[in-house]
Enzyme design. Structure first.
Site, mmCIF file in Angstrom:
data_model
loop_
_atom_site.group_PDB
_atom_site.id
_atom_site.type_symbol
_atom_site.label_atom_id
_atom_site.label_comp_id
_atom_site.label_asym_id
_atom_site.label_seq_id
_atom_site.Cartn_x
_atom_site.Cartn_y
_atom_site.Cartn_z
ATOM 1 N N LEU A 76 0.863 -1.180 0.000
ATOM 2 C CA LEU A 76 0.000 0.000 0.000
ATOM 3 C C LEU A 76 0.901 1.232 0.000
ATOM 4 O O LEU A 76 1.911 1.267 0.710
ATOM 5 C CB LEU A 76 -0.889 0.032 1.245
ATOM 6 C CG LEU A 76 -2.122 -0.867 1.266
ATOM 7 C CD1 LEU A 76 -2.773 -0.828 2.646
ATOM 8 C CD2 LEU A 76 -3.127 -0.451 0.195
ATOM 9 N N ASP A 77 0.544 2.248 -0.788
ATOM 10 C CA ASP A 77 1.295 3.504 -0.777
ATOM 11 C C ASP A 77 1.259 4.105 0.629
ATOM 12 O O ASP A 77 0.323 3.849 1.395
ATOM 13 C CB ASP A 77 0.678 4.504 -1.752
ATOM 14 C CG ASP A 77 0.818 4.068 -3.202
ATOM 15 O OD1 ASP A 77 1.728 3.271 -3.489
ATOM 16 O OD2 ASP A 77 -0.002 4.516 -4.032
#
Length: 333
Positions: A76-77
């Protein structure tokens, strides 16, 4: 707490963590590893003995890596929060299953501004009108982004072309050898769940590309698209106005770029847009809010954060609070 019925210790396992917005996925994994490497739940007695006396160090995970393998099933960013699947021991071999599984997201789109990263952590690339966009127009446009579609990844991504990351071409003004290859993805569902309008606190990023950076990006883009332009549209209204925002919910196949859906949708509306919030609510069977029989609840990040500061006392069976939380939610592999 119900009695744990795991066959034997240590175990190999999969479990979900509720990642907060801000830290990288790798930093979350490294922090959890510091705890896992000191737990009889995951580490055999011989290796556990070697870990005795070694203090928790969130900056260095070498000792933890020697004690037990750990990994995550889909990055996930930093901006994003939500489900992050963790594999420990033999569970790491199962993580590939979560790269191509069905995932669900909620994301907020802010209109009027395009950024180099397609989200609010990037720099402004282009401003465009947004006042004409209504909820009805967005709903009419959504079907063209639903079903099996061909999606072109952002030029500011880590995908490689001829051994070089795409973002390197864009930043250095290097012409792309060929167009970025589109990928076939499936958007199972896509809907507006909230129309914020101008009733929100989101604003366009203050950071802007310099004229040299803009020229470099345009050079890279024009090498595969002659009419590519990143200039602000002349009819763009004053920056002082609060632009429109809305929240989308989607269920997608693995490999789908949520940021690209928001970017492309805004373009189709004659505007520009970028992601300002992103939450992964499901990754395969791991979910934030279980609704189906096979859904697996995730461990709140606060459980690990608290243990990293103070692991706490053990109960009568020798388990700490964080271990009990994980045992309630893990899949034994």
């Amino acid at each position: 707490m119900p009695k744990v019925t795991l066959s034997s210790f240590p175990v190999s396992a999969l479990f979900g963590v509720v990642k907060p917005s801000g830290p990288t996925s790798m930093s979350i994994v490294n922090d959890i590893q510091q705890l896992v490497a000191r737990s009889r739940l995951f580490v055999d007695p011989e290796k556990l003995e070697k870990m005795k006396g070694k203090k928790l160090d969130r900056r260095r995970g070498k000792a933890g890596r020697e004690a037990v393998k750990i990994g995550q099933g889909g990055t996930l960013d930093p901006l994003a929060d939500g489900v992050l699947v963790i594999g420990v021991g033999k569970g790491t071999k199962k993580l590939n299953e979560f790269l191509n599984c069905v995932k669900e997201y909620q994301t907020t789109c802010l209109l009027g501004c395009e950024t180099d990263s397609y989200d609010c952590e990037g720099a402004r690339v282009r401003l465009a009108p947004w006042q004409h966009v209504t909820r009805e127009k967005v709903e009419v446009a959504l079907p063209q982004f639903t079903g099996e579609i061909i999606q072109v990844p952002p030029i500011f991504s880590a995908l490689k072309m001829d051994g070089k990351p795409l973002y390197e071409y864009a930043r250095k003004g290097i012409p792309l050898p060929r167009p970025i290859e589109g990928r076939k993805v499936t958007v199972h569902s896509l809907e507006i769940v909230k129309w914020l309008g101008r009733d929100h606190a989101f604003r366009w990023p203050e950071k802007q590309l310099s004229s040299e950076e803009k020229q470099a990006l345009e050079t890279a883009l024009k090498s595969v698209q002659e009419d590519a332009s990143i200039n602000d549209e002349p009819e763009m209204a004053s920056n002082s106005q609060i632009p429109t925002a809305f929240v989308l919910k989607m269920k997608v196949s693995g490999g789908t770029y949520v940021r690209s859906i928001v970017h492309d949708l805004a373009h189709s509306l004659g505007s520009a847009g970028h992601v300002v919030t992103l939450k992964r609510s499901r990754q395969g069977r791991f979910v934030l809010d279980p609704v189906e029989e096979d859904d697996q609840e995730c461990v709140p990040w606060e459980v690990f954060e608290k243990a990293l500061s103070d692991v706490g006392e053990c109960d009568e069976d020798g388990w700490t609070e964080w271990e009990k939380n994980v045992m309630q939610r893990l899949n034994d592999v």
